[in-house]
Design a protein around this motif. Sequence first.
Motif, PDB file in Angstrom:
ATOM      1  N   THR A  47       0.802  -1.217   0.000  1.00  0.00           N
ATOM      2  CA  THR A  47       0.000   0.000   0.000  1.00  0.00           C
ATOM      3  C   THR A  47       0.834   1.266   0.000  1.00  0.00           C
ATOM      4  O   THR A  47       0.299   2.352   0.025  1.00  0.00           O
ATOM      5  CB  THR A  47      -0.926   0.036   1.235  1.00  0.00           C
ATOM      6  OG1 THR A  47      -0.108  -0.054   2.408  1.00  0.00           O
ATOM      7  CG2 THR A  47      -1.927  -1.091   1.185  1.00  0.00           C
ATOM      8  N   GLY A  48       2.150   1.132   0.020  1.00  0.00           N
ATOM      9  CA  GLY A  48       2.998   2.307  -0.017  1.00  0.00           C
ATOM     10  C   GLY A  48       3.687   2.614   1.300  1.00  0.00           C
ATOM     11  O   GLY A  48       4.582   3.435   1.346  1.00  0.00           O
ATOM     12  N   ARG A  49       3.287   1.936   2.386  1.00  0.00           N
ATOM     13  CA  ARG A  49       3.932   2.153   3.685  1.00  0.00           C
ATOM     14  C   ARG A  49       5.105   1.188   3.806  1.00  0.00           C
ATOM     15  O   ARG A  49       5.018   0.165   4.466  1.00  0.00           O
ATOM     16  CB  ARG A  49       2.943   1.915   4.816  1.00  0.00           C
ATOM     17  CG  ARG A  49       1.741   2.801   4.778  1.00  0.00           C
ATOM     18  CD  ARG A  49       0.826   2.465   5.941  1.00  0.00           C
ATOM     19  NE  ARG A  49       1.013   1.079   6.367  1.00  0.00           N
ATOM     20  CZ  ARG A  49       0.033   0.256   6.688  1.00  0.00           C
ATOM     21  NH1 ARG A  49      -1.206   0.635   6.632  1.00  0.00           N
ATOM     22  NH2 ARG A  49       0.280  -0.975   7.087  1.00  0.00           N
ATOM     23  N   LYS A  50       6.199   1.495   3.185  1.00  0.00           N
ATOM     24  CA  LYS A  50       7.326   0.566   3.105  1.00  0.00           C
ATOM     25  C   LYS A  50       8.014   0.334   4.449  1.00  0.00           C
ATOM     26  O   LYS A  50       8.873  -0.510   4.570  1.00  0.00           O
ATOM     27  CB  LYS A  50       8.370   1.063   2.090  1.00  0.00           C
ATOM     28  CG  LYS A  50       7.802   1.336   0.720  1.00  0.00           C
ATOM     29  CD  LYS A  50       7.201   0.097   0.104  1.00  0.00           C
ATOM     30  CE  LYS A  50       6.718   0.388  -1.291  1.00  0.00           C
ATOM     31  NZ  LYS A  50       5.332   0.209  -1.503  1.00  0.00           N
ATOM     32  N   THR A  51       7.644   1.099   5.477  1.00  0.00           N
ATOM     33  CA  THR A  51       8.265   0.927   6.786  1.00  0.00           C
ATOM     34  C   THR A  51       7.572  -0.133   7.628  1.00  0.00           C
ATOM     35  O   THR A  51       8.084  -0.549   8.654  1.00  0.00           O
ATOM     36  CB  THR A  51       8.255   2.262   7.559  1.00  0.00           C
ATOM     37  OG1 THR A  51       6.900   2.695   7.692  1.00  0.00           O
ATOM     38  CG2 THR A  51       9.074   3.311   6.835  1.00  0.00           C
ATOM     39  N   HIS A  56       5.461  -5.335   2.375  1.00  0.00           N
ATOM     40  CA  HIS A  56       6.595  -5.516   1.474  1.00  0.00           C
ATOM     41  C   HIS A  56       6.136  -5.452   0.015  1.00  0.00           C
ATOM     42  O   HIS A  56       5.124  -6.070  -0.344  1.00  0.00           O
ATOM     43  CB  HIS A  56       7.252  -6.872   1.756  1.00  0.00           C
ATOM     44  CG  HIS A  56       8.589  -7.014   1.136  1.00  0.00           C
ATOM     45  ND1 HIS A  56       8.763  -7.231  -0.200  1.00  0.00           N
ATOM     46  CD2 HIS A  56       9.816  -6.952   1.687  1.00  0.00           C
ATOM     47  CE1 HIS A  56      10.046  -7.315  -0.464  1.00  0.00           C
ATOM     48  NE2 HIS A  56      10.707  -7.154   0.667  1.00  0.00           N
ATOM     49  N   PRO A  57       6.852  -4.747  -0.857  1.00  0.00           N
ATOM     50  CA  PRO A  57       6.430  -4.642  -2.261  1.00  0.00           C
ATOM     51  C   PRO A  57       6.532  -5.962  -3.030  1.00  0.00           C
ATOM     52  O   PRO A  57       5.986  -6.085  -4.120  1.00  0.00           O
ATOM     53  CB  PRO A  57       7.370  -3.584  -2.847  1.00  0.00           C
ATOM     54  CG  PRO A  57       8.538  -3.551  -1.937  1.00  0.00           C
ATOM     55  CD  PRO A  57       8.036  -3.940  -0.576  1.00  0.00           C
ATOM     56  N   GLY A  58       7.177  -6.966  -2.463  1.00  0.00           N
ATOM     57  CA  GLY A  58       7.302  -8.251  -3.143  1.00  0.00           C
ATOM     58  C   GLY A  58       6.222  -9.259  -2.808  1.00  0.00           C
ATOM     59  O   GLY A  58       6.209 -10.375  -3.342  1.00  0.00           O
ATOM     60  N   ARG A  60       3.102  -9.496  -3.665  1.00  0.00           N
ATOM     61  CA  ARG A  60       2.311  -9.916  -4.830  1.00  0.00           C
ATOM     62  C   ARG A  60       3.050 -11.023  -5.587  1.00  0.00           C
ATOM     63  O   ARG A  60       2.475 -12.032  -5.962  1.00  0.00           O
ATOM     64  CB  ARG A  60       2.057  -8.731  -5.754  1.00  0.00           C
ATOM     65  CG  ARG A  60       1.392  -9.134  -7.059  1.00  0.00           C
ATOM     66  CD  ARG A  60       1.211  -7.967  -7.982  1.00  0.00           C
ATOM     67  NE  ARG A  60       0.202  -7.089  -7.409  1.00  0.00           N
ATOM     68  CZ  ARG A  60       0.179  -5.773  -7.584  1.00  0.00           C
ATOM     69  NH1 ARG A  60       1.089  -5.178  -8.296  1.00  0.00           N
ATOM     70  NH2 ARG A  60      -0.774  -5.045  -7.058  1.00  0.00           N
ATOM     71  N   PHE A  61       4.350 -10.836  -5.779  1.00  0.00           N
ATOM     72  CA  PHE A  61       5.136 -11.812  -6.527  1.00  0.00           C
ATOM     73  C   PHE A  61       5.334 -13.098  -5.737  1.00  0.00           C
ATOM     74  O   PHE A  61       5.284 -14.195  -6.287  1.00  0.00           O
ATOM     75  CB  PHE A  61       6.477 -11.199  -6.931  1.00  0.00           C
ATOM     76  CG  PHE A  61       6.325  -9.932  -7.723  1.00  0.00           C
ATOM     77  CD1 PHE A  61       5.732  -9.944  -8.980  1.00  0.00           C
ATOM     78  CD2 PHE A  61       6.741  -8.724  -7.206  1.00  0.00           C
ATOM     79  CE1 PHE A  61       5.570  -8.772  -9.703  1.00  0.00           C
ATOM     80  CE2 PHE A  61       6.585  -7.553  -7.928  1.00  0.00           C
ATOM     81  CZ  PHE A  61       5.991  -7.577  -9.184  1.00  0.00           C
ATOM     82  N   SER A  62       5.518 -12.966  -4.437  1.00  0.00           N
ATOM     83  CA  SER A  62       5.643 -14.131  -3.575  1.00  0.00           C
ATOM     84  C   SER A  62       4.344 -14.942  -3.572  1.00  0.00           C
ATOM     85  O   SER A  62       4.366 -16.174  -3.623  1.00  0.00           O
ATOM     86  CB  SER A  62       5.988 -13.671  -2.157  1.00  0.00           C
ATOM     87  OG  SER A  62       6.020 -14.765  -1.287  1.00  0.00           O
ATOM     88  N   GLY A  63       3.208 -14.242  -3.521  1.00  0.00           N
ATOM     89  CA  GLY A  63       1.914 -14.923  -3.570  1.00  0.00           C
ATOM     90  C   GLY A  63       1.709 -15.661  -4.881  1.00  0.00           C
ATOM     91  O   GLY A  63       1.221 -16.801  -4.901  1.00  0.00           O
TER      92      GLY A  63
END
Length: 175
Positions: A47-51, A56-58, A60-63
């Motif tokens: 959602t953009g809260r990388k902290t 984690h931005p990954g 989606r790919f992990s799923g």
Amino acid sequence: MISEIQFASNLDTNLNCAAFDLGTTTGVSTLVAGNISCARIQFKNATGRKTMPDDHPGYRFSGLLGYLTALFDQNKYDFVFYEEPGSFRNVMTSRVPFGMRAILLAAAASADIPVKGVYVQTLKKSATGAARAEKFDMILAAEQKYPAAAGQINHDQADSLCLLDYGLSQVEIND
């Protein structure tokens, strides 16, 4: 989150195949032992809260990797078809489809399944007769080919059903 329908295939083939319309919401159609399963999957997105540890931005790919690994372990597919990512206005919008394509190709390679990519315009022209068909046109084309899916699918599922049909027509021509 998965939304799925299943129905008997009207296709004359003994092949087991999977077709993927990769994107923010992914359409997946599988043909196994004469039955079609058509799903719409939404993988967890950052959602953009990388902290935050759960953001984690990954993810989606992990799923997607987890889903594909389980799917490919569950069934032996003769082919995997996927919609090739097209052109994008900027690099940010291209990251998800090209990243998902890479994950799909790696998972299929690990399972030793041949893949065939299909360009969007080729798929649309095959399904509707027009390379610039709208989402509604693809839904109509899928429902005409697979009447059991009528009124139950979204555009991602329609694309994956049309992709399954197109991919099968191409591999059976070449076999």
